[in-house]
Design an enzyme around this catalytic site. Structure first.
Site, PDB file in Angstrom:
ATOM      1  N   LYS A  43       0.854  -1.185   0.000  1.00 53.62           N
ATOM      2  CA  LYS A  43       0.000   0.000   0.000  1.00 53.62           C
ATOM      3  C   LYS A  43       0.893   1.239   0.000  1.00 53.62           C
ATOM      4  O   LYS A  43       1.947   1.243   0.646  1.00 53.62           O
ATOM      5  CB  LYS A  43      -0.899  -0.037   1.248  1.00 53.62           C
ATOM      6  CG  LYS A  43      -1.985   1.031   1.308  1.00 53.62           C
ATOM      7  CD  LYS A  43      -2.865   0.798   2.543  1.00 53.62           C
ATOM      8  CE  LYS A  43      -4.015   1.785   2.639  1.00 53.62           C
ATOM      9  NZ  LYS A  43      -4.894   1.482   3.799  1.00 53.62           N
ATOM     10  N   SER A  98      -9.768   1.268   2.557  1.00 50.65           N
ATOM     11  CA  SER A  98      -8.889   2.118   1.779  1.00 50.65           C
ATOM     12  C   SER A  98      -7.766   1.380   1.042  1.00 50.65           C
ATOM     13  O   SER A  98      -7.175   1.951   0.133  1.00 50.65           O
ATOM     14  CB  SER A  98      -8.256   3.172   2.697  1.00 50.65           C
ATOM     15  OG  SER A  98      -7.412   2.546   3.647  1.00 50.65           O
ATOM     16  N   SER A 144      -9.970  -1.243   6.671  1.00 47.13           N
ATOM     17  CA  SER A 144      -9.338  -0.933   5.382  1.00 47.13           C
ATOM     18  C   SER A 144      -8.574  -2.078   4.735  1.00 47.13           C
ATOM     19  O   SER A 144      -8.176  -1.966   3.575  1.00 47.13           O
ATOM     20  CB  SER A 144      -8.395   0.264   5.533  1.00 47.13           C
ATOM     21  OG  SER A 144      -9.133   1.462   5.516  1.00 47.13           O
TER      22      SER A 144
END
Lengths: 493, 515
Positions: free
Chosen positions: A81, A156, A180
């Site tokens: 990420k 996310s 997330s």
């Protein structure tokens, strides 16, 4: 020679390299080829790190050629990420304010992956600073769900989830503050885990809410999830909240079965109005599978968890408002032109650099911490947090694992909820209480609704990742679902 | 002049002063939350890392030694140690603060309560007009206890350098640079109760706190280099009033004298404003040591709401009795105890004990001398250390540690007086030579042929000669004018070049004259 990474597991890759079936460089090239083929449609990445990948693969191949023992993730293409620092990459958090920010050190969890032989293929798209549940809040455009390109992958950590789902990476790391990792895991049909708070060092992941953030893996299988967790967990001298707690060999203990395991279905949360009945049914089918495997199934209520959402939207933004203060245009990141004085520089740089959801959360958090409001908001939210912890403690007296759906719905259309923040916030209603309590939870694919994946949400006691892995593995093996998105299996490379 | 004016103002107004003393824990090897070295100066932005630069994703890890040093300070200053404590974030934007929040402590500091006794003597006593009410001695000397509210730990900021303006001030600067070498250094903040009433008390209090910190060895407490910074809150109220007046905060005093003078100035300024019927603004004022005045800080002030909340990157601290007792056992002898010991064990007068125990280095030096000569000669040691030795230090601008005359040499000198080798008068001369040449006392005595004669035969001979040639005075003495003894002693000493043992001379003279 390229291989279909949507079918290869981390364990198979390492063994294949050791056996000479293929090389780590083959794996890196396969990943890069799939990224080249799919990235235009999916947009899972902010940055593809071909150079780093080929270098890392070459090192693994050297090891293999020398006959050295290979580390557990040798040659496995992985994605991170874009809120995790890795030298040689930018760490943008999908924000204009850090668009050109180049990492000056490595995130501990990332470092542990690379030290275990993993091959970094890129940095994944996300909601800006992890604020969101759809990856639409990225300054660089949304990520598309490999199952249906018109739909969101969740968020996310949507880029990480989509990369693994589409076979562009075999494993990925995400961060989970209120769901997330698990929610995009559910929406993309991947195994997605949030470990116990303190299990994995947070050093090097750009903080959203420090008391809630935790790094965890995405994978296609439970076994790879267990393997990755074993690699990244453990006390880190650079993170004072990381915990020195021994971890079992999860890939071994997960095979122990669920005979006699007490599974509690969280009745009041399952009954929430916003939960799609088909998702609920899918979840109950999965529970039946566990019962069939010998688990004792019962029902339990977690009444305080209903207040998890408002508490989370106080604590999360409050901590975020402070954590994001450092992005001020002084030392790094975006700096506005033409500022008149230092205050003007702050105001302009931040107004230009942050997207609307970041600004919303900073304002919410700043307000919640303000003199005169602290007790009513932050103080009250911390009390709710304590009540939620007690709810879980009570439930875990009677049950070893608690069950809900991971997300109340399957993946929604891009743009469908972006004008209504509160309906978007509801996507995390099942995952948020877990972060507030600090316990571990995993999302495992448990079927399709309208051709879109549904996730089974399993929650465990503090530091009892082993029981979660055991439950998830037993279910996965019994259900034997094929969770490759059509787009990935059709590619044929 | 200003002292008189100060007294005049203080006749109608009582000053209420509280101090905030920031002390960098310079004895630590590393910063508060990272492994960067702690050192004054150095090329800008070289002692930094991702943590103290506030890079994205970096996390603070508390320095255990800093926590210990703060608790030691608390124990030394009579504070209660919190059993449960934590860091908070103090949120505000400033370019010298990398994270735009400072990790500090809020409602749960490590140390609470406490206080120190401060002795005021000399000219400064006069500032306390109600000193009789606080039990002053007839000479004005008094002791007052100043309470300590709290001691907490926080991280220091970086330093701003303003370029293009005058004297490095922000006014008129074209741009500013930031040096983060200091950022993240452990900073201990002590807050006093508003129980200080005069500039002199403020100075003595700050000096006492500094002495305690030096004794603990937690900091070099260098006010010029900024490792100890004292800010003062000062307000005036009419004598007899209970309510506090509006206070001003005064900063930038980089010596104890500056602290005293800034407070004296501020009392006069506020007194003038109030006497003229004006009101005091609550503001921060800057002491200008050159112009000897305070001025309002012109930088644009924003109303600060620091939005304190518990630092989520660290877990709270719990201190049990065992931990606290272990630290208590590490406390060295503190200044007050040292002074009492000098009086009780060495028989020193109160003033001498206070001066010696009030200066860490001088006290250490004195004790090394005592170690050399033995406790029975401790008073002689104190006399020499406080007399000729201190005078030499002042003249040379030296410190006991750097002094050319070490404690072993000084001890030897005292012994040579004690065993009668030289007289006390000769000792002064020998000391001057020791300073000048660095020679050992024995060498000097030999070189100058400076033996004291105690041999009674030789002295008797001279005494007889002196008495014979001063028959008239001998008669007067015998007739009752005993004051003439000194005349005879002087004559004998002159005759013997000052080397006769005065005690023996006296004894023989008495034997001859009183017979």
């Amino acid at each position: 020679m390229t291989h279909d990474l949507s079918t290869l597991t981390a364990g198979r890759i390492r063994d294949g390299i050791a056996a000479g079936d293929f090389t780590a460089t083959d794996m890196a090239e396969s990943a890069l080829a799939r990224i080249a083929a799919l990235e235009g449609d999916v947009h899972a990445f902010n940055e593809v790190t071909a150079g780093l990948a080929l270098d890392a693969a070459a090192r693994v191949d050297d090891l293999a050629a020398a006959g050295e023992p290979l580390p557990p993730l040798a040659g496995v293409p992985v994605a991170f990420k874009d809120n995790m620092n890795l030298r040689g990459t930018n760490t943008s958090c999908s924000s204009l304010i850090l668009e050109s920010y180049s990492s000056v050190y490595d995130c501990t969890a990332v470092r542990r992956m690379l030290d275990a032989g993993a091959v970094p293929v890129g940095k994944c798209n996300m909601d800006e600073f992890a604020f969101g549940s759809s990856t639409e809040n990225s300054a660089f455009g949304p990520t598309h769900n490999p199952w249906d390109l018109d739909r969101v992958p969740g968020g996310s950590s949507g880029g990480s989830a989509a990369a693994v789902s589409a076979g562009m990476a075999v494993l990925a790391l995400g961060s989970d503050t209120g769901g997330s990792i698990r929610q995009p895991g559910a929406l993309t049909g991947t195994v997605a885990m949030k470990p116990t708070y303190g299990r994995v060092s947070r050093y090097g992941v750009v903080a959203f809410a420090s008391s809630l953030d935790q790094i965890g893996p995405f994978s296609k299988t439970v076994e790879e999830c267990a393997l990755t967790l074993n690699v990244i967990c453990g006390k880190d001298p650079m993170d004072a909240t990381s915990v020195d707690m021994p971890m079992q060999d999860l890939a071994a203990t997960m095979r122990d079965g669920v005979e006699g395991l007490r599974v509690g279905v969280v009745r009041d949360l399952m009954a929430l109005e916003g939960c799609d009945p088909r998702v609920r049914a899918c979840t109950m089918d999965a529970v039946e599978v566990l019962a069939g495997l010998g688990a004792e199934v019962g029902e339990v209520d977690l009444p305080s968890c209903m207040y998890g959402m408002p508490a989370y939207y106080i604590i999360g933004p409050a901590e975020a408002s402070s954590n994001l203060a450092r992005f001020d245009g002084i030392r790094y990141g975006h700096r506005a032109e033409g500022a008149e004085d230092v205050m003007d520089l702050y105001l302009r740089s931040r107004a230009e650099g942050f997207g609307p959801e970041s600004i919303r959360r900073i304002m919410l958090g700043t307000y919640a911490l303000s003199a005169g409001y602290y007790d009513a908001y932050y103080g009250q939210a911390q009390k709710v947090r304590t009540l939620i912890i007690r709810d879980f403690e009570k439930a875990f007296c009677d049950y070893d694992v608690l069950v809900t759906p991971t997300s109340p719905t399957v993946a929604f259309k891009i743009g469908e909820k972006s004008s209504d923040p509160v309906s978007m916030y509801l996507s995390d209603v099942y995952t948020i209480p877990v972060n507030l309590a600090g316990i571990p939870a995993v999302s495992v694919p448990c079927g399709l609704v309208d051709g879109l994946p549904v996730g089974l949400h399993l929650m465990g006691r503090h530091f009892d990742e082993a029981t979660l892995m055991r439950t998830a593995y037993s279910y996965e093996k019994a259900a034997a679902l094929d969770m490759r998105p059509p787009l990935a299996s059709a590619l044929g490379v | 002049m200003s002292k008189d004016r100060l007294t005049t103002v203080l006749e109608s107004w009582e000053a209420v002063i509280g101090l905030e003393i920031h002390t960098e824990l310079t004895s630590l090897n590393t910063k508060m939350f990272c492994g960067c070295p702690v050192q004054f100066g150095g090329e800008s932005n070289t002692r930094v890392c991702p943590v103290c630069l506030g890079m994205p994703g970096a996390l603070p890890v508390p320095n255990e030694s800093a926590v210990e040093a703060t608790i030691l300070a608390g124990l030394a200053l009579d504070c209660r140690i919190s059993r449960w404590s934590q860091f908070h974030r103090k949120n505000y934007f400033y370019p010298d603060m990398p994270k735009d929040y400072q990790i500090s402590q809020y409602d749960l500091p490590f140390c609470v309560g406490g206080g120190v006794n401060v002795e005021i003597d000399g000219d400064g006593c006069a500032q306390r007009l109600d000193r009789a009410a606080v039990g002053a001695d007839p000479d004005g000397t008094y002791t007052t206890r100043i309470g300590i509210t709290r001691i907490h730990l926080e991280e220091d900021t970086g330093k701003m350098v303003h370029v293009g303006g005058s004297e490095g001030r922000i006014a008129g600067a074209t741009h500013s640079l930031v040096d983060f070498n200091r950022a993240g250094t452990a900073l201990m903040e002590l807050v006093s109760e508003p129980e200080i009433r005069t500039p002199e008390e403020a100075r003595r209090f700050a000096q006492k706190v500094r002495l305690v910190f030096l004794t603990l060895g937690v900091s070099d407490c260098n006010m010029e280099e900024g490792s100890m910074r004292v800010d003062a809150n000062v307000s005036l109220r009419r004598r007899g009033d209970i309510e506090f007046g509006v206070k001003a905060e005064v900063k930038n005093m980089n010596s104890f004298k500056a602290l005293h003078d800034a407070l004296a100035y501020e009392i006069l300024r506020q007194g003038d404003v109030l006497d003229a019927g004006g009101t005091i603004d609550q503001e921060t004022r800057h002491w200008d040591a050159g112009k000897k005045r305070t001025s309002s800080l012109r930088s644009k002030e924003y109303a600060h709401d620091y939005r304190y909340f518990p630092e989520p990157d660290m877990v709270p601290f719990t201190f049990d009795d065992e931990y606290i007792d272990r630290l208590r056992a590490r406390l060295p002898e503190l200044p007050d105890a040292r002074g009492s010991r000098y009086m009780a064990e060495y028989g020193l007068p109160k003033h001498d004990a206070a001066v010696l125990s009030g200066d860490l280095e001088l006290g250490d030096y004195f004790e090394q001398v005592v170690e050399g000569v033995g406790v029975p000669l401790a008073r002689a040691a104190a006399n020499l250390v406080l007399g000729d030795f201190s005078a030499y230090l002042n003249a040379a601008g030296s410190t006991p540690t750097d002094a050319d005359v070490g404690p072993r040499k000084l001890a030897r000198l005292i012994q040579l007086v004690d065993d009668g080798t030289i007289s006390g008068k000769q000792a002064k001369e020998v000391f001057a030579e020791m300073v000048a040449t660095g020679e050992k006392p024995r060498q000097i005595i030999d070189r100058l042929g400076m033996r004291q004669v105690s041999d009674s035969g030789a002295i008797e001979e001279v005494v007889d000669r002196v008495l014979a040639s001063n028959a008239a005075q001998v008669a007067e003495y015998r007739a009752g004018k005993h004051g003439l003894l000194g005349f005879f002693v002087g004559a004998v000493m002159r005759e013997m070049g000052g080397q006769a043992n005065p005690a023996v001379v006296n004894e023989i003279l008495h034997a001859r004259l009183d017979a």
